[in-house]
Scaffold this motif. Sequence first.
Motif, PDB file in Angstrom:
ATOM      1  N   TYR A  99       0.866  -1.181   0.000  1.00  0.00           N
ATOM      2  CA  TYR A  99       0.000   0.000   0.000  1.00  0.00           C
ATOM      3  C   TYR A  99       0.900   1.227   0.000  1.00  0.00           C
ATOM      4  N   MET A 100       0.771   2.061  -1.017  1.00  0.00           N
ATOM      5  CA  MET A 100       1.599   3.247  -1.137  1.00  0.00           C
ATOM      6  C   MET A 100       0.896   4.443  -0.503  1.00  0.00           C
ATOM      7  N   ASN A 101       1.444   4.961   0.585  1.00  0.00           N
ATOM      8  CA  ASN A 101       0.891   6.148   1.227  1.00  0.00           C
ATOM      9  C   ASN A 101       1.335   7.371   0.452  1.00  0.00           C
ATOM     10  N   MET A 102       0.446   7.918  -0.340  1.00  0.00           N
ATOM     11  CA  MET A 102       0.782   9.040  -1.203  1.00  0.00           C
ATOM     12  C   MET A 102       0.375  10.377  -0.595  1.00  0.00           C
ATOM     13  N   SER A 103       0.017  10.395   0.687  1.00  0.00           N
ATOM     14  CA  SER A 103      -0.462  11.604   1.337  1.00  0.00           C
ATOM     15  C   SER A 103       0.635  12.259   2.160  1.00  0.00           C
ATOM     16  N   THR A 104       0.494  13.560   2.366  1.00  0.00           N
ATOM     17  CA  THR A 104       1.364  14.296   3.285  1.00  0.00           C
ATOM     18  C   THR A 104       0.490  15.009   4.299  1.00  0.00           C
ATOM     19  N   GLY A 105       1.044  15.258   5.489  1.00  0.00           N
ATOM     20  CA  GLY A 105       0.282  15.926   6.535  1.00  0.00           C
ATOM     21  C   GLY A 105      -0.522  14.943   7.357  1.00  0.00           C
ATOM     22  N   GLU A 106      -1.340  15.494   8.253  1.00  0.00           N
ATOM     23  CA  GLU A 106      -2.124  14.663   9.143  1.00  0.00           C
ATOM     24  C   GLU A 106      -3.325  14.049   8.419  1.00  0.00           C
ATOM     25  N   GLN A 165      -3.515  -2.671   5.781  1.00  0.00           N
ATOM     26  CA  GLN A 165      -2.787  -3.391   6.829  1.00  0.00           C
ATOM     27  C   GLN A 165      -3.389  -4.781   7.007  1.00  0.00           C
ATOM     28  N   GLY A 166      -2.557  -5.705   7.501  1.00  0.00           N
ATOM     29  CA  GLY A 166      -3.000  -7.096   7.631  1.00  0.00           C
ATOM     30  C   GLY A 166      -3.012  -7.795   6.289  1.00  0.00           C
ATOM     31  N   GLY A 217      -1.008  -9.661   4.901  1.00  0.00           N
ATOM     32  CA  GLY A 217       0.257  -9.663   4.179  1.00  0.00           C
ATOM     33  C   GLY A 217       0.594  -8.361   3.490  1.00  0.00           C
ATOM     34  N   ILE A 218      -0.160  -7.293   3.757  1.00  0.00           N
ATOM     35  CA  ILE A 218       0.078  -6.014   3.097  1.00  0.00           C
ATOM     36  C   ILE A 218       1.259  -5.297   3.755  1.00  0.00           C
ATOM     37  N   GLN A 219       2.140  -4.755   2.933  1.00  0.00           N
ATOM     38  CA  GLN A 219       3.258  -3.954   3.423  1.00  0.00           C
ATOM     39  C   GLN A 219       2.940  -2.486   3.191  1.00  0.00           C
ATOM     40  N   TYR A 220       2.982  -1.697   4.252  1.00  0.00           N
ATOM     41  CA  TYR A 220       2.638  -0.270   4.190  1.00  0.00           C
ATOM     42  C   TYR A 220       3.901   0.523   3.887  1.00  0.00           C
ATOM     43  N   GLU A 221       3.915   1.232   2.773  1.00  0.00           N
ATOM     44  CA  GLU A 221       5.065   2.042   2.389  1.00  0.00           C
ATOM     45  C   GLU A 221       4.784   3.495   2.754  1.00  0.00           C
ATOM     46  N   GLU A 222       5.511   4.007   3.731  1.00  0.00           N
ATOM     47  CA  GLU A 222       5.263   5.351   4.260  1.00  0.00           C
ATOM     48  C   GLU A 222       5.672   6.437   3.261  1.00  0.00           C
ATOM     49  N   ASN A 223       6.805   6.228   2.584  1.00  0.00           N
ATOM     50  CA  ASN A 223       7.297   7.232   1.636  1.00  0.00           C
ATOM     51  C   ASN A 223       7.750   6.537   0.353  1.00  0.00           C
TER      52      ASN A 223
END
Length: 275
Positions: free
Chosen positions: A196-203, A212-213, A215-221
């Motif tokens: 999962y690509m986190n393409m957001s910035t800020g809160e 999440q869960g 087997g998903i890998q969360y990519e922060e940047n």
Amino acid sequence: MFKHVKDMEYTVHVDRPDPRFANLLLEQFGGPHGELKAAMQYMSQSLGCNDPKIRDLLQDIAAEEMSHLEMVGEAIAMLLGPTDKVAKDFPAIHMALLSGGPLLTNSMGIPWTGSYIESTGDIYADLSSDSTAELRAKLIYERLLQQTDDAGVKDMVRFLLSREESHNFSFMQAIGTLQGKGVDKDFRDSQFSKKYMNMSTGEGDFRGPWNQGNGIQYEENPNEKYGGPAKYGKDRGADASGEVAPGYTDHNRNNPQYSQPNPSQGKPQSPTTMH
């Protein structure tokens, strides 16, 4: 083989003519989410389906959708009322002028077209599309329900809305039997099919079962990790297992920093080369 059964699936009753609502109901006669679209889509898909169970499902529902088209068309004709002489401000003047009955258009007068049909030959993709189509049709019927006070028409719309729910449920259950088949299989670079690509910035970043869960890998940047020249893995070669097709090469037009080796010369291709 088809038979003309003169008894309708559901007896249509209209309390009084209502040309305005007849025009709105055209959305489910010749519109992109209507009964003809559903019948033609499921029948087309069934003809290219080699799974006898799914083929039977598609043809059963396609046949019922034709009966729904009959119901909607009958209701439209009754709601129009007499069309031998109508006022200048008749709310469905196009039907009065052209046919005295329902046209294969949507409520805005746009003609029905075969481009509404989605048929890919992949069972998983087709059933996913069909499930969504039933939900869209249900939504239209829910909105139509708010536009009439005719008790008979409302009863018919509720019946059709309920059948859309039933078809959606059937399609969803069928999809559940196809896990890991068709387009549900991992494809090529499988390490990226669970990221999962986190393409957001800020809160305001939220987590849930979509990121999440399982087997998903969360990519922060992801831009920092994967941006720039592609480097997540070497090209497998034209005839490698999992490759798209022999001779396939990645386009570089969207990343001018990336130079892909030319297998025939062993030299990097120019970043400006177009494939």
